[in-house]
Design an enzyme around this catalytic site. Structure first.
Site, PDB file in Angstrom:
ATOM      1  CG  ASP A   1       9.695  42.438 -24.495  1.00 19.95           C
ATOM      2  OD1 ASP A   1       9.430  41.296 -24.899  1.00 19.95           O
ATOM      3  OD2 ASP A   1       9.723  42.731 -23.275  1.00 19.95           O
TER       4      ASP A   1
ATOM      5  CD  GLU B   1      10.763  37.647 -20.442  1.00 18.10           C
ATOM      6  OE1 GLU B   1      11.043  36.945 -19.445  1.00 18.10           O
ATOM      7  OE2 GLU B   1      11.563  38.493 -20.909  1.00 18.10           O
TER       8      GLU B   1
END
Length: 462
Positions: free
Chosen positions: A85, A148
């Site tokens: 991500d 994250e």
């Protein structure tokens, strides 16, 4: 053929695969079935797992929360943990943020350095080991996280079903190696404002800052003033005396005062200029009468002011990994309540209580209370720890750089997974373009990182 030669042979494949995954916009979005963090993140995970299979690895998708590529046999495994991500691209790009175009030897794209490029490097590092039939005593997993940047809800899901690795690293920081990360807290202090101002100045509101972990660069206060010219004179004298950037304007019945500071990361508040504390310093000069907001302002002026290490508050700590950092990040005050968000980070060999016991003692009897405490334990591996020694040996052998492992105030992905340290990908002296417009990874660095990670995986798993 050795590992490094094998990686040189795969050079074009590594570059091409990195470009392909960077073209996928993997910013968290609306959840869908099997896609807890949205379509873009799911597409990025699907690409990584499909590539893993093409390279000859077993791949597993854990309900869209996390996935991994696995190679080898054995009860125990070592891991490389990274995330697919990315943060939103923002403005100011000179090349398309998801174009993954190469210019002057650099691949430009959001996620190039954080964390997609390094994860492709780790995957091809493992492929080099597989293709050379190098003997391993443990399994190896390349773990693809997906959350994250916006909460790290991925790794708790992984650990709910899987045991942690016996050793591992995350390519989510810098070289040579992060061996220590401070304990991290974000919390509010709140005070109910029962006793109202009865002086020449009443504070109607104060608002400033964006996040607890940022030094605020702006703060604003709305004041009801009996003698406007007198207060303007006090503000002008204060500006001349301090050099602070303050502005004011009369708007209907309120004197609006604005303070302008300099932002910095909450882990290094000494690098910024705190606009909230500028405002508090000014308000401390005004006649607010005997009131709860005056007591709150006076308290923070006396025990914090422009200190960034908790000295006057009584919670200063220091060890070999550094000093405590104390950041006033956000303030929100109306006539009934004031809330202030703080970000305190304490050195690695201390405990949470070593910081919070003196903190709580300082606020005793003030009506100030702690609220919404979020806490991350410190991460600390001594420099003579086996994992530190092995990773440092690989780094030094390949780069001829004898730098020592470092301690940081920030938190990395390594805190989410036991037995894991942050290892690269940013080389010393290189610009830190993570989360910036025009994020890039240099092609030569990508290949060097692949070699370092391949040798590190082999060192840990052989």
């Amino acid at each position: 053929m050795n590992i490094n030669q094998k990686i040189d042979e795969m050079r074009e494949e590594i570059i091409r695969s990195t470009q392909e995954i960077l073209k996928i916009k993997s910013v968290e979005d609306t959840p869908k079935e099997g896609m807890p963090f949205g379509v873009g993140v799911a597409k990025s995970l699907d690409y990584a797992l499909k590539l893993s299979e093409e390279l000859g690895f077993k791949s597993v998708n854990m309900d869209g929360y996390v996935g991994y590529a696995e190679f080898g046999e054995g009860e125990d495994y070592i891991a490389v943990l990274g995330h697919l991500d990315v943060v939103p691209e923002g403005d100011g790009w000179i090349h398309p943020p998801y174009g993954a175009e190469i210019h002057d030897g650099k691949i430009y794209a959001r996620g190039a350095l954080d964390d997609k490029g390094p994860m492709i490097a780790a995957l091809y590092g493992l492929k080099a080991i597989k293709d050379l039939n190098l003997p391993l005593s443990k399994r190896v997993r390349i773990i693809f996280g997906t959350n994250e940047e916006t909460g790290s809800n991925d790794i708790p899901y992984y650990l709910k079903y899987e045991k942690p690795p016996v050793a591992g690293f995350t390519p989510d920081a810098e070289f040579p190696l992060i061996h220590a990360e401070k304990g991290l807290t974000v919390f509010n202090v709140i005070k109910d404002l029962v006793k109202k101002p009865e002086g020449d100045v009443s504070v109607k509101y104060i608002k400033g800052g964006q996040r607890a972990n940022m030094v605020p660069d702006y703060c604003e206060a709305g004041l009801v003033v009996k003698n406007v010219e007198s207060v303007k004179g006090i503000i002008d004298d204060f500006i001349n005396k301090t050099g602070f950037e303050l502005k004011y304007e009369l708007k209907e019945e309120l004197l609006i005062v604005k303070a302008f500071g300099v932002s910095a990361h909450g882990s290094t508040p000494e690098h910024g200029k705190n606009a909230i504390m500028m405002m508090f310093a000014l308000l401390g000069e005004l006649n607010l009468g005997e009131s709860d907001i005056k007591h709150f302002i006076d308290f923070f002026n006396k025990y914090v002011g422009f200190e960034t290490k908790g000295e006057s508050f009584g919670c200063y700590l220091k060890d070999e990994t550094g000093e405590l950092s104390f950041n006033v990040g956000v303030v929100e005050m109306n006539e009934d309540k004031v809330t202030m968000a703080l970000n305190l980070r304490y050195p690695c060999t201390y405990k949470f209580e070593d910081m919070m016991n003196p903190f709580n003692k300082r606020i005793e009897g003030t009506g100030i209370k702690v609220d919404k405490m979020a806490h991350q334990e410190p991460l600390y591996f001594a420099k003579d720890h086996e994992l530190v020694k092995k990773l440092m040996k690989v780094y030094r052998d390949i780069t001829n750089d004898d730098s020592e492992p470092i301690a940081i105030g920030g938190g990395t992905y390594a805190k989410e997974m036991p037995n894991t340290l942050a290892f690269g990908p940013l080389f010393p002296g290189k610009p830190d373009v993570i989360h910036q417009a025009n994020e890039y990874i240099e092609v030569e660095d990508l290949i060097s990182i692949t070699k370092i990670y391949a040798n590190a995986i082999y060192e840990l798993a052989k």
